[in-house]
Scaffold this active site. Structure first.
Site, PDB file in Angstrom:
ATOM      1  N   LYS A   1       0.823  -1.210   0.000  1.00 28.28           N
ATOM      2  CA  LYS A   1       0.000   0.000   0.000  1.00 28.28           C
ATOM      3  C   LYS A   1       0.852   1.253   0.000  1.00 28.28           C
ATOM      4  CE  LYS A   1      -4.115  -1.646   2.467  1.00 28.28           C
ATOM      5  NZ  LYS A   1      -5.270  -1.155   1.735  1.00 28.28           N
TER       6      LYS A   1
ATOM      7  N   THR B   1      -3.921   1.087  -2.403  1.00 27.04           N
ATOM      8  CA  THR B   1      -4.524   2.332  -2.852  1.00 27.04           C
ATOM      9  C   THR B   1      -3.958   3.533  -2.094  1.00 27.04           C
ATOM     10  OG1 THR B   1      -6.601   1.256  -3.478  1.00 27.04           O
ATOM     11  CG2 THR B   1      -6.734   3.586  -3.007  1.00 27.04           C
TER      12      THR B   1
ATOM     13  N   ASN C   1     -10.702  -8.410   5.079  1.00 22.09           N
ATOM     14  CA  ASN C   1     -10.023  -7.189   5.510  1.00 22.09           C
ATOM     15  C   ASN C   1     -10.972  -6.008   5.480  1.00 22.09           C
ATOM     16  OD1 ASN C   1      -9.060  -4.778   3.593  1.00 22.09           O
ATOM     17  ND2 ASN C   1      -9.376  -6.608   2.311  1.00 22.09           N
ATOM     18  N   ARG C   2     -10.757  -5.118   6.453  1.00 19.04           N
ATOM     19  CA  ARG C   2     -11.421  -3.818   6.429  1.00 19.04           C
ATOM     20  C   ARG C   2     -10.378  -2.752   6.779  1.00 19.04           C
ATOM     21  NH1 ARG C   2     -14.141  -6.479  10.777  1.00 19.04           N
ATOM     22  NH2 ARG C   2     -13.321  -5.903  12.829  1.00 19.04           N
ATOM     23  N   MET C   3      -9.274  -2.793   6.014  1.00 17.04           N
ATOM     24  CA  MET C   3      -8.150  -1.895   6.308  1.00 17.04           C
ATOM     25  C   MET C   3      -8.576  -0.427   6.197  1.00 17.04           C
ATOM     26  SD  MET C   3      -5.909  -4.209   6.878  1.00 17.04           S
ATOM     27  CE  MET C   3      -4.370  -3.341   7.049  1.00 17.04           C
TER      28      MET C   3
ATOM     29  N   PHE D   1      -8.035   1.826   3.474  1.00 14.02           N
ATOM     30  CA  PHE D   1      -7.077   2.705   2.788  1.00 14.02           C
ATOM     31  C   PHE D   1      -6.097   3.370   3.766  1.00 14.02           C
ATOM     32  CE2 PHE D   1     -10.111   3.780  -1.018  1.00 14.02           C
ATOM     33  CZ  PHE D   1      -9.983   2.481  -1.483  1.00 14.02           C
TER      34      PHE D   1
ATOM     35  N   ASN E   1      -9.619   2.897  -8.237  1.00 11.72           N
ATOM     36  CA  ASN E   1     -10.296   1.871  -7.438  1.00 11.72           C
ATOM     37  C   ASN E   1     -11.676   2.397  -7.045  1.00 11.72           C
ATOM     38  OD1 ASN E   1     -11.116  -0.043  -5.603  1.00 11.72           O
ATOM     39  ND2 ASN E   1      -9.540   0.424  -4.079  1.00 11.72           N
TER      40      ASN E   1
ATOM     41  N   SER F   1     -13.486  -0.768  -3.368  1.00 11.02           N
ATOM     42  CA  SER F   1     -13.209  -1.232  -2.005  1.00 11.02           C
ATOM     43  C   SER F   1     -14.501  -1.134  -1.195  1.00 11.02           C
ATOM     44  CB  SER F   1     -12.137  -0.364  -1.351  1.00 11.02           C
ATOM     45  OG  SER F   1     -12.125  -0.646   0.040  1.00 11.02           O
TER      46      SER F   1
ATOM     47  N   ASN G   1     -14.567  -0.909   1.958  1.00 17.42           N
ATOM     48  CA  ASN G   1     -14.218  -0.393   3.282  1.00 17.42           C
ATOM     49  C   ASN G   1     -14.141   1.129   3.368  1.00 17.42           C
ATOM     50  OD1 ASN G   1     -13.934  -3.085   4.266  1.00 17.42           O
ATOM     51  ND2 ASN G   1     -11.990  -3.189   3.161  1.00 17.42           N
ATOM     52  N   THR G   2     -14.530   1.806   2.308  1.00 19.43           N
ATOM     53  CA  THR G   2     -14.642   3.262   2.346  1.00 19.43           C
ATOM     54  C   THR G   2     -16.085   3.579   2.002  1.00 19.43           C
ATOM     55  OG1 THR G   2     -12.335   3.655   1.753  1.00 19.43           O
ATOM     56  CG2 THR G   2     -13.871   5.429   1.252  1.00 19.43           C
TER      57      THR G   2
ATOM     58  N   LYS H   1     -11.073  -0.480 -11.548  1.00 22.03           N
ATOM     59  CA  LYS H   1     -11.211  -1.736 -10.788  1.00 22.03           C
ATOM     60  C   LYS H   1     -12.610  -1.831 -10.200  1.00 22.03           C
ATOM     61  CE  LYS H   1      -8.901  -4.517  -7.237  1.00 22.03           C
ATOM     62  NZ  LYS H   1      -7.678  -4.647  -6.446  1.00 22.03           N
TER      63      LYS H   1
ATOM     64  N   THR I   1     -12.498  -7.401  -3.627  1.00 23.17           N
ATOM     65  CA  THR I   1     -13.021  -8.388  -2.664  1.00 23.17           C
ATOM     66  C   THR I   1     -14.551  -8.356  -2.641  1.00 23.17           C
ATOM     67  OG1 THR I   1     -12.878  -6.703  -0.943  1.00 23.17           O
ATOM     68  CG2 THR I   1     -10.999  -8.185  -1.168  1.00 23.17           C
TER      69      THR I   1
ATOM     70  N   GLY J   1      -9.586 -14.507  -1.709  1.00 19.41           N
ATOM     71  CA  GLY J   1      -9.043 -15.862  -1.697  1.00 19.41           C
ATOM     72  C   GLY J   1      -9.993 -16.865  -2.328  1.00 19.41           C
TER      73      GLY J   1
HETATM   74  C1  LIG Z   1      -5.603  -7.006   3.105  1.00 18.86           C
HETATM   75  C2  LIG Z   1      -6.073  -6.575   1.756  1.00 18.86           C
HETATM   76  C3  LIG Z   1      -5.990  -5.235   1.402  1.00 18.86           C
HETATM   77  C4  LIG Z   1      -6.421  -4.814   0.143  1.00 18.86           C
HETATM   78  N1  LIG Z   1      -6.299  -3.493  -0.192  1.00 18.86           N
HETATM   79  C5  LIG Z   1      -6.666  -3.090  -1.439  1.00 18.86           C
HETATM   80  C6  LIG Z   1      -6.486  -1.742  -1.829  1.00 18.86           C
HETATM   81  O1  LIG Z   1      -5.984  -0.897  -1.079  1.00 18.86           O
HETATM   82  N2  LIG Z   1      -6.888  -1.400  -3.087  1.00 18.86           N
HETATM   83  C7  LIG Z   1      -7.436  -2.287  -3.957  1.00 18.86           C
HETATM   84  O2  LIG Z   1      -7.766  -1.914  -5.083  1.00 18.86           O
HETATM   85  N3  LIG Z   1      -7.587  -3.585  -3.613  1.00 18.86           N
HETATM   86  C8  LIG Z   1      -7.216  -3.996  -2.385  1.00 18.86           C
HETATM   87  N4  LIG Z   1      -7.366  -5.314  -2.035  1.00 18.86           N
HETATM   88  C9  LIG Z   1      -7.985  -6.243  -2.991  1.00 18.86           C
HETATM   89  C10 LIG Z   1      -6.929  -7.028  -3.780  1.00 18.86           C
HETATM   90  O3  LIG Z   1      -6.172  -6.169  -4.589  1.00 18.86           O
HETATM   91  C11 LIG Z   1      -7.602  -8.088  -4.681  1.00 18.86           C
HETATM   92  O4  LIG Z   1      -8.320  -7.429  -5.703  1.00 18.86           O
HETATM   93  C12 LIG Z   1      -8.553  -8.993  -3.910  1.00 18.86           C
HETATM   94  O5  LIG Z   1      -8.023  -9.347  -2.661  1.00 18.86           O
HETATM   95  C13 LIG Z   1      -8.881 -10.277  -4.689  1.00 18.86           C
HETATM   96  O6  LIG Z   1      -7.717 -10.983  -5.005  1.00 18.86           O
HETATM   97  P1  LIG Z   1      -7.141 -12.196  -4.117  1.00 18.86           P
HETATM   98  O7  LIG Z   1      -8.257 -13.182  -3.926  1.00 18.86           O
HETATM   99  O8  LIG Z   1      -5.984 -12.699  -4.911  1.00 18.86           O
HETATM  100  O9  LIG Z   1      -6.717 -11.602  -2.825  1.00 18.86           O
HETATM  101  C14 LIG Z   1      -6.960  -5.750  -0.779  1.00 18.86           C
HETATM  102  C15 LIG Z   1      -7.017  -7.111  -0.415  1.00 18.86           C
HETATM  103  C16 LIG Z   1      -6.584  -7.530   0.820  1.00 18.86           C
HETATM  104  C17 LIG Z   1      -6.661  -8.989   1.185  1.00 18.86           C
END
Ligand SMILES: Cc1cc2nc3c(=O)[nH]c(=O)nc-3n(C[C@H](O)[C@H](O)[C@H](O)COP(=O)(O)O)c2cc1C
Length: 350
Positions: free
Chosen positions: A73, A93, A118-120, A122, A181, A184, A186-187, A227, A257, A278
């Protein structure tokens, strides 16, 4: 060379997920600086053009597998991820101003499902902080660098486009491509920007800004990628495909996600708020990819993200019409070997 990742994973999984994340990145950076990361992980050669290199959006991708946004990030481990064999690395992001993200805990492993919630929110150093990090971390990375941009949590949606324009302008000189993006979970309100009208307006304003920047920066053209979420209805995906065709967007990433929990129902952590990634996301995400591919002009490439846990999952995304794939959760569960396996895959065209 034996695969050391199963052992590393055991140690990392003994820590809480966010601490493990920071420890991993810090160890990777150190090993990279010592010049031993590549040997330690036993990965294929970093970012060197291979038989599977391809030209896309006017850029030469050394192979078909990239790091999905959210793992780096802050933009502080770009070269290190190149050493793991990623042909492209998407950082962010990033938002215009730095922000801490949501309260901890905000990252959960659902081991039985090979999944993460995750609910980080940004958490990121802002455009200026990321550029500073990049000046140290990029080094001689020869892959493609994507920079993923968003809006600050406290920017209202009717001013969101300004945040994207600010980020776009800030990162333009550093980026090979930029991802907006819109997906997400989470925003608050972010996914509403996927509404066809707003999304079309955002793309047109980014394209207008690009024309200015291209002139000001010696003709450099930076592709714009959008995205999207896996939770869109089919009608919404079709409407967006219309917008992408009309505006001539450079590329689309399917998907972020999911907020759905049906695939992990009954798990003790299933009720945690946030985006699920996942293995439980694979089929759903590939479904959105397939539909978008049917509806969108062939000339617009799709990057498949969402539950790529094996070379077979990557193959399914390519078969559904992806030009590239990205990995996040698969790297956590399978380790760098997964990158080597996908990078070395033969495709129909190669
Ligand atoms: C912990 C975590 C943080 C993520 N943060 C972002 C992010 O900041 N921006 C974004 O576009 N996607 C974010 N993603 C989504 C991933 O880029 C990806 O699109 C999503 O996890 C699906 O792919 P995967 O199953 O291979 O993880 C995040 C995913 C995870 C697990």
């Amino acid at each position: 060379m034996p695969d050391l990742y199963p052992l590393a994973r055991r140690l990392l999984f003994a820590m809480d997920a966010e601490s493990a994340h920071h420890v991993t990145l810090s160890l990777m950076r150190t090993a990279d600086h010592l010049g031993i990361l590549h040997a330690l992980t036993g990965t294929a050669h970093a970012s060197d053009p291979t038989d599977s290199s391809l030209e896309l959006m006017g850029l030469r991708f050394p192979n078909r597998v990239g790091l999905a946004a959210g793992l780096d990030k802050t933009g502080s481990a770009v070269h290190a991820f190149g050493e793991l064999g990623f042909g492209h690395v998407e950082i962010g992001t990033i938002t215009p101003r730095p922000q801490p993200g949501n309260e901890k805990p905000r990252l959960f492993r659902l081991k039985e499902h090979e999944a993460i919630i995750n609910r980080m929110g940004f958490n990121n150093p802002g455009v200026a902080g990321m550029l500073e990090n990049l000046s140290h971390s990029r080094r001689n990375f020869r892959g493609i660098l994507g920079i993923n941009i968003g809006k600050n949590f406290d920017t209202p949606n009717d001013e969101a486009i300004c945040d994207y324009l600010l980020c776009f302008e800030g990162v333009y000189a550093a980026a090979d491509y930029v991802t907006a993006n819109l997906s997400s979970p989470n925003t608050k309100g972010l996914r509403d920007l996927q509404n066809a009208g707003t999304c079309g307006e955002l793309i047109r304003q980014l394209q207008a800004k690009r024309s200015e920047l291209q002139t000001a920066q010696g003709g450099k053209y930076v592709p714009i990628v959008i995205k999207i979420a896996p939770d869109l209805s089919d009608e919404a995906v079709v409407a967006l495909a219309g917008v992408f065709n009309e505006t001539g967007i450079d590329g689309v990433i399917t998907t972020n996600t999911t907020i759905a929990r049906d695939a992990v129902a009954g798990h003790a952590l299933a009720g945690e708020a946030g985006g699920l990634s996942g293995a439980p996301l694979t089929t759903k995400s590939t479904g959105v990819l397939r539909l978008l591919r049917q509806e969108m002009n062939d000339a617009i490439p799709i990057i498949g993200s969402g539950g790529v846990m094996s070379a077979d999952d990557a193959r399914a995304k390519f078969d559904a019409g992806a030009a590239l794939v990205q990995v996040y959760t698969g790297l956590v569960y399978k380790g760098p070997k997964l990158v080597t396996e996908i990078a070395g895959m033969k495709t129909a065209e190669s």
